[in-house]
Write a protein that holds these residues in place. Structure first.
Motif, mmCIF file in Angstrom:
data_model
loop_
_atom_site.group_PDB
_atom_site.id
_atom_site.type_symbol
_atom_site.label_atom_id
_atom_site.label_comp_id
_atom_site.label_asym_id
_atom_site.label_seq_id
_atom_site.Cartn_x
_atom_site.Cartn_y
_atom_site.Cartn_z
ATOM 1 N N VAL A 218 -20.178 -16.964 -35.948
ATOM 2 C CA VAL A 218 -21.480 -17.330 -35.652
ATOM 3 C C VAL A 218 -22.533 -15.895 -36.099
ATOM 4 C CG1 VAL A 218 -23.296 -16.999 -33.588
ATOM 5 C CG2 VAL A 218 -21.086 -18.493 -33.721
ATOM 6 N N LEU A 219 -21.883 -14.742 -35.808
ATOM 7 C CA LEU A 219 -22.588 -13.580 -36.413
ATOM 8 C C LEU A 219 -22.693 -13.605 -37.623
ATOM 9 C CD1 LEU A 219 -21.171 -10.752 -34.441
ATOM 10 C CD2 LEU A 219 -23.549 -11.459 -34.094
ATOM 11 N N GLY A 220 -21.577 -13.889 -38.446
ATOM 12 C CA GLY A 220 -21.730 -13.957 -40.007
ATOM 13 C C GLY A 220 -22.603 -14.948 -40.527
ATOM 14 N N LEU B 233 -26.566 -13.943 -42.668
ATOM 15 C CA LEU B 233 -27.041 -14.220 -43.964
ATOM 16 C C LEU B 233 -28.571 -14.533 -43.673
ATOM 17 C CD1 LEU B 233 -24.407 -17.009 -44.586
ATOM 18 C CD2 LEU B 233 -24.562 -14.560 -45.580
ATOM 19 N N LEU B 234 -29.189 -14.438 -42.599
ATOM 20 C CA LEU B 234 -30.529 -14.774 -42.558
ATOM 21 C C LEU B 234 -31.393 -13.484 -42.564
ATOM 22 C CD1 LEU B 234 -30.390 -17.327 -39.992
ATOM 23 C CD2 LEU B 234 -30.620 -17.976 -42.340
ATOM 24 N N PRO B 235 -32.736 -13.642 -42.924
ATOM 25 C CA PRO B 235 -33.537 -12.477 -42.433
ATOM 26 C C PRO B 235 -33.747 -12.114 -41.213
ATOM 27 C CG PRO B 235 -34.543 -13.796 -44.254
ATOM 28 C CD PRO B 235 -33.246 -14.710 -43.548
ATOM 29 N N TYR B 236 -33.795 -10.684 -40.851
ATOM 30 C CA TYR B 236 -33.928 -10.273 -39.334
ATOM 31 C C TYR B 236 -34.601 -11.122 -38.477
ATOM 32 C CZ TYR B 236 -34.444 -7.150 -35.375
ATOM 33 O OH TYR B 236 -34.380 -6.831 -34.085
ATOM 34 N N ARG B 237 -35.886 -11.350 -38.858
ATOM 35 C CA ARG B 237 -36.710 -11.898 -38.005
ATOM 36 C C ARG B 237 -36.501 -13.559 -37.485
ATOM 37 N NH1 ARG B 237 -42.112 -10.361 -36.716
ATOM 38 N NH2 ARG B 237 -42.535 -8.138 -37.638
ATOM 39 N N LEU B 238 -36.202 -14.182 -38.566
ATOM 40 C CA LEU B 238 -35.417 -15.567 -38.449
ATOM 41 C C LEU B 238 -34.105 -15.572 -37.817
ATOM 42 C CD1 LEU B 238 -35.493 -18.605 -39.221
ATOM 43 C CD2 LEU B 238 -34.575 -18.069 -41.358
ATOM 44 N N ARG B 239 -33.252 -14.702 -38.185
ATOM 45 C CA ARG B 239 -32.084 -14.512 -37.464
ATOM 46 C C ARG B 239 -32.218 -14.305 -35.876
ATOM 47 N NH1 ARG B 239 -29.669 -8.810 -39.032
ATOM 48 N NH2 ARG B 239 -29.937 -9.717 -41.057
#
Length: 299
Positions: free
Chosen positions: A13-15, A19-25
């Motif tokens: 899940v963390l992986g 992969l996403l930009p911080y805000r979207l993550r």
């Protein structure tokens, strides 16, 4: 094998999130936790605690909190394992409140400080901000049962320069040494403790460890309630240091910490982790629990 499988799922899940930009993550982690909140029983726990201490809340308010609390949990999970992103948010948020100057005075004087918070907003945002401002910060924590995950968590929490003290004999010794040397100690106090004192929280008895007050009195440390309250954008934080708790006796001081947290929770209901069994009855008799709640490390 169970630990390895559990760890593999979490890391997968963390992986994906990484992969996403911080805000979207952060936003996606919150959304995913909302989706999972029903099967995981989180909504049921939120409802039960609200029914106990806030029985007059409107049904639509309760429903909104059933979504907001898991969203907070998911966001904090993503932020803890994104230390560089959390540091960027903490760096841009000044510490405000009546305790901000007390922090600086203590640092100049080499006086130890204990900053106390709860599971509201992101409690690690304030700790990170202190580290970035040059404070020597250590935090007391309970190691996770999954040893693989615990190592990953500890590495993430120490990535910005802080240090963790695991509960236990060696951790307690290191924590006291850090505090006596004029460091800052960060502790959360809003979970049930069988060996705590029967204090009040939201008008109900909540077993609360008094050890933070004991430490403040023993080592002449400033005792400050602090909070990292999430801003309306869901990403940034308001970092608040309230006025130091006056030194008196452990019960009075700890009740003041409970009262401070309650005010913050009432102001930001969806940001506190209402899934904890905060008001459960102690397994021990109250007299024994209260007497033993003063030992260091109970918080």
């Amino acid at each position: 094998m169970g630990e390895r499988l559990e760890y593999a799922v979490v890391m997968a899940v963390l992986g994906v999130l990484r992969l996403l930009p911080y805000r979207l993550r952060v936003r996606l982690a919150g959304r995913v936790m909302v989706w999972l909140s029903g099967p995981l029983g989180l909504r049921r726990r939120v409802r039960a605690n609200l029914a106990l201490v806030q029985p007059d809340l409107a049904s639509d308010t309760v429903a909104a909190l059933e979504r907001a609390v898991p969203d907070t949990i998911g966001r904090v999970f993503a932020e803890v394992f994104s230390p560089e992103g959390l540091a960027a948010q903490a760096r841009g948020a000044p510490i405000t409140g009546d305790g901000a100057e007390a922090l600086e005075r203590a640092r100049r004087a080499g006086r130890p400080v204990i900053v106390v918070s709860g599971h509201i907003g992101n409690y690690d945002a304030f700790r990170t901000a202190l580290i970035l401002e040059g404070h020597r910060v250590g935090a007391l924590y309970r190691p996770f049962n999954n040893r693989l995950f615990d190592r990953r968590y500890r590495a993430a929490m120490e990535a910005n320069g802080g240090v963790l003290f695991a509960r236990g004999q060696q951790g307690m010794a290191d924590m006291v040494r850090h505090l006596r040397g004029g460091g800052v100690l960060a502790i959360l106090i809003d979970q049930h403790m069988d060996q705590g004192a029967p204090l009040r929280f939201f008008g109900k008895t909540a077993m609360t460890a008094t050890s933070v007050a004991d430490l403040a009195l023993k080592y002449d440390a400033e005792l400050l309630p602090v909070y990292g309250i999430r801003r309306p954008d869901g990403i940034g934080f308001d970092l608040i240091a309230e006025a130091p708790v006056a030194h008196s006796d452990p019960l009075t001081m700890t009740q003041a910490l409970n009262d401070s947290l309650e005010r913050q929770v009432r102001a930001h209901m969806g940001q506190w982790i209402w899934t904890h069994r905060r008001w459960k009855a102690p397994r021990n008799r109250l007299g024994r629990g209260a007497a033993r709640g003063n030992r260091p490390g109970a918080g």
